[in-house]
Design an enzyme around this catalytic site. Structure first.
Site, PDB file in Angstrom:
ATOM      1  N   GLU A 129      38.272  26.540  49.811  1.00 17.62           N
ATOM      2  CA  GLU A 129      38.417  27.466  48.686  1.00 17.62           C
ATOM      3  C   GLU A 129      37.665  28.767  48.944  1.00 17.62           C
ATOM      4  O   GLU A 129      38.133  29.844  48.593  1.00 17.62           O
ATOM      5  CB  GLU A 129      37.887  26.827  47.397  1.00 17.62           C
ATOM      6  N   TYR A 133      42.557  49.564  27.996  1.00 13.92           N
ATOM      7  CA  TYR A 133      43.001  48.305  28.611  1.00 13.92           C
ATOM      8  C   TYR A 133      42.858  48.369  30.120  1.00 13.92           C
ATOM      9  O   TYR A 133      42.449  47.411  30.761  1.00 13.92           O
ATOM     10  CB  TYR A 133      44.465  47.988  28.278  1.00 13.92           C
ATOM     11  N   GLU A 161      32.950  28.474  35.419  1.00 15.75           N
ATOM     12  CA  GLU A 161      32.084  28.854  34.312  1.00 15.75           C
ATOM     13  C   GLU A 161      31.269  30.103  34.662  1.00 15.75           C
ATOM     14  O   GLU A 161      31.111  31.006  33.846  1.00 15.75           O
ATOM     15  CB  GLU A 161      31.142  27.702  33.944  1.00 15.75           C
ATOM     16  N   LYS A 195      42.810  27.998  36.769  1.00 19.77           N
ATOM     17  CA  LYS A 195      42.778  27.715  38.207  1.00 19.77           C
ATOM     18  C   LYS A 195      43.921  26.737  38.498  1.00 19.77           C
ATOM     19  O   LYS A 195      43.724  25.534  38.643  1.00 19.77           O
ATOM     20  CB  LYS A 195      41.418  27.121  38.595  1.00 19.77           C
TER      21      LYS A 195
END
Length: 126
Positions: free
Chosen positions: A22, A54, A74, A100
């Site tokens: 990853e 934005y 987190e 994810k």
């Protein structure tokens, strides 16, 4: 009264995760943002200066999300929330959802992720 600006489905390639592959290869993450802000002024004036851009929110969120390789979603979501609250004083609270979809889980699933809600700390002397 609190109004909401929402931005959903922001796709970012990053290298967050616990597994070695990853952090080497990275993967696609999807971020949804909900910003609480008082939009009463901009709803009357029609001026960008009276609201939250934005485009600037997306740029800030993307930079914060990709700034470091975090093990946990987190932490990555927290970095986004902190950056938005720091950069945009009109935002009183933020909800950050990080999806994810390709998490290394030995199961068939549609999505996995975290939702963080952070509120601006009010100054006690102001």
């Amino acid at each position: 009264m609190t109004d909401t600006i929402f931005i959903t489905g922001v796709v970012i390639h990053a290298r967050h995760g616990v597994m070695e592959h990853e952090t080497e290869v990275g993967q696609r993450f999807v971020i949804d943002l909900e910003l609480s802000a008082d939009l009463s002024e901009s709803s009357r004036t029609d001026r960008l200066a009276d609201t939250v851009s934005y485009s600037n929110v997306v740029a800030t969120a993307t930079a914060a999300f990709k700034n470091a390789n975090y093990k946990l979603l987190e932490r990555a979501a927290g970095a986004v929330a902190d950056a938005i609250l720091s950069a945009f004083p009109r935002v009183s609270a933020i909800k950050v959802t990080v999806h994810k979809p390709h998490a290394p889980i030995a199961a068939i699933f549609d999505d996995v992720g975290v939702v963080l809600i952070r509120t601006r700390q009010q100054s006690s002397h102001g």
